[in-house]
Write an enzyme that holds these catalytic residues in place. Structure first.
Site, PDB file in Angstrom:
ATOM      1  N   LEU A 162       0.928  -1.227  -0.156  1.00 19.97           N
ATOM      2  CA  LEU A 162       0.009   0.100  -0.083  1.00 19.97           C
ATOM      3  C   LEU A 162       0.770   1.313  -0.159  1.00 19.97           C
ATOM      4  O   LEU A 162       2.032   1.302   0.579  1.00 19.97           O
ATOM      5  CB  LEU A 162      -0.711   0.149   1.267  1.00 19.97           C
ATOM      6  CG  LEU A 162      -1.879  -0.944   1.428  1.00 19.97           C
ATOM      7  CD1 LEU A 162      -2.934  -0.890   2.702  1.00 19.97           C
ATOM      8  CD2 LEU A 162      -2.990  -1.000   0.122  1.00 19.97           C
ATOM      9  N   ASP A 163       0.451   2.194  -0.556  1.00 20.39           N
ATOM     10  CA  ASP A 163       1.225   3.378  -0.660  1.00 20.39           C
ATOM     11  C   ASP A 163       1.248   4.035   0.757  1.00 20.39           C
ATOM     12  O   ASP A 163       0.305   3.649   1.529  1.00 20.39           O
ATOM     13  CB  ASP A 163       0.627   4.416  -1.581  1.00 20.39           C
ATOM     14  CG  ASP A 163       0.679   4.201  -2.982  1.00 20.39           C
ATOM     15  OD1 ASP A 163       1.416   3.456  -3.413  1.00 20.39           O
ATOM     16  OD2 ASP A 163      -0.126   4.832  -3.812  1.00 20.39           O
ATOM     17  N   ARG A 164       2.410   4.745   1.132  1.00 21.95           N
ATOM     18  CA  ARG A 164       2.700   5.339   2.512  1.00 21.95           C
ATOM     19  C   ARG A 164       1.298   6.000   3.030  1.00 21.95           C
ATOM     20  O   ARG A 164       1.048   5.795   4.143  1.00 21.95           O
ATOM     21  CB  ARG A 164       3.668   6.108   2.489  1.00 21.95           C
ATOM     22  CG  ARG A 164       4.227   6.803   3.861  1.00 21.95           C
ATOM     23  CD  ARG A 164       5.376   7.468   3.773  1.00 21.95           C
ATOM     24  NE  ARG A 164       5.655   7.808   5.194  1.00 21.95           N
ATOM     25  CZ  ARG A 164       6.839   8.550   5.488  1.00 21.95           C
ATOM     26  NH1 ARG A 164       7.751   8.645   4.326  1.00 21.95           N
ATOM     27  NH2 ARG A 164       7.165   8.802   6.712  1.00 21.95           N
TER      28      ARG A 164
END
Length: 242
Positions: free
Chosen positions: A67-69
């Site tokens: 997942l993106d940050r």
């Protein structure tokens, strides 16, 4: 002379919320802003979900996907290398389904649709000359919102929409790039969104984040064969939009 006080240690990170735990899988509700694992780009960051969960469980863990940050929500870890490999294969073969919530700029013209738009392999590089990969994202408009604030001098109010998105593939930044493609970028997206809108809404909400949440992931357990529907409800900051 009094010696200087030793530097204080940082406060311990709070435990991650577990959505599911068995002998093979651990599933967490990842907070927005937390890295999945340390990277060369974020070499200065010491906190990451992988290290935090490893310490919390007292055993090695392997992230099954990313997942993106800035994205919050469902994140799956394997508790063994073979399970990690099986999960990776299931994700690559599209044997899972994912549902995200996104708060976006503007109101879509229809209630639902499918974005069918190939994406360059690496969003960090110019798209010209790169291979473009098949990518589809199904979406539906869950709610239309009108805020009594002006974030554009042309309009006295700001229109936002809460959209449910289900990517068919898992291209890097797929939902973020697809929503930008249809002119409904995600609020708080520094790379694909609108800076003035992001800054105005961060000030209005008193919170700066990427408004993207991984709400549900459905998969077949790689060991037991059981169908798991893993859900993380949005945090309290989403309440005004639900």
């Amino acid at each position: 002379m009094t010696p200087p006080a030793p530097p204080s240690s940082p406060a311990p990170a709070p435990p991650l919320r577990l959505l599911h735990l068995d002998d093979h899988l651990a599933v967490i509700d990842k907070p927005a802003g937390l890295l999945v694992h340390r990277t060369a780009i974020d070499a200065h960051e010491e906190d990451a979900a992988l290290q935090r969960l490893r310490d919390q469980l007292g055993r090695p863990v392997w992230p099954a996907h990313r997942l993106d940050r800035g994205t919050s929500g469902v994140l799956v870890f394997a508790l063994g290398a073979e399970v990690a490999s099986a999960l990776g294969q299931a994700l690559a073969e599209r044997l899972t389904s994912k549902r995200y919530l996104a708060l976006v700029r503007g109101w879509p013209a229809s209630e639902a649709g499918v974005i069918d738009h190939p994406l360059a392999r690496d969003p960090e590089l110019p798209s010209a000359g790169q291979p473009h990969l098949e990518a589809q994202t199904a979406w539906s408009c869950a709610r239309r919102i009108e805020l009594p604030i002006a974030t554009d001098a042309r309009f006295p109010t700001t229109r936002l929409a809460l959209m449910a998105c289900e990517p068919v593939q898992g291209r890097r930044h797929q939902i973020r790039r697809h929503l930008k493609h249809i002119a409904h970028p995600i609020v708080g997206d520094a790379n694909h969104g609108k800076g003035p809108l992001n800054r105005a809404l961060a000030a209005h909400f008193g919170l700066q984040r990427l408004w993207l949440h991984a709400q549900r992931l459905t998969l077949t357990h790689p060991v037991t064969g059981e169908t798991l529907q893993l859900e993380a409800e949005p945090g309290p900051e989403w309440a005004p939009f639900l």
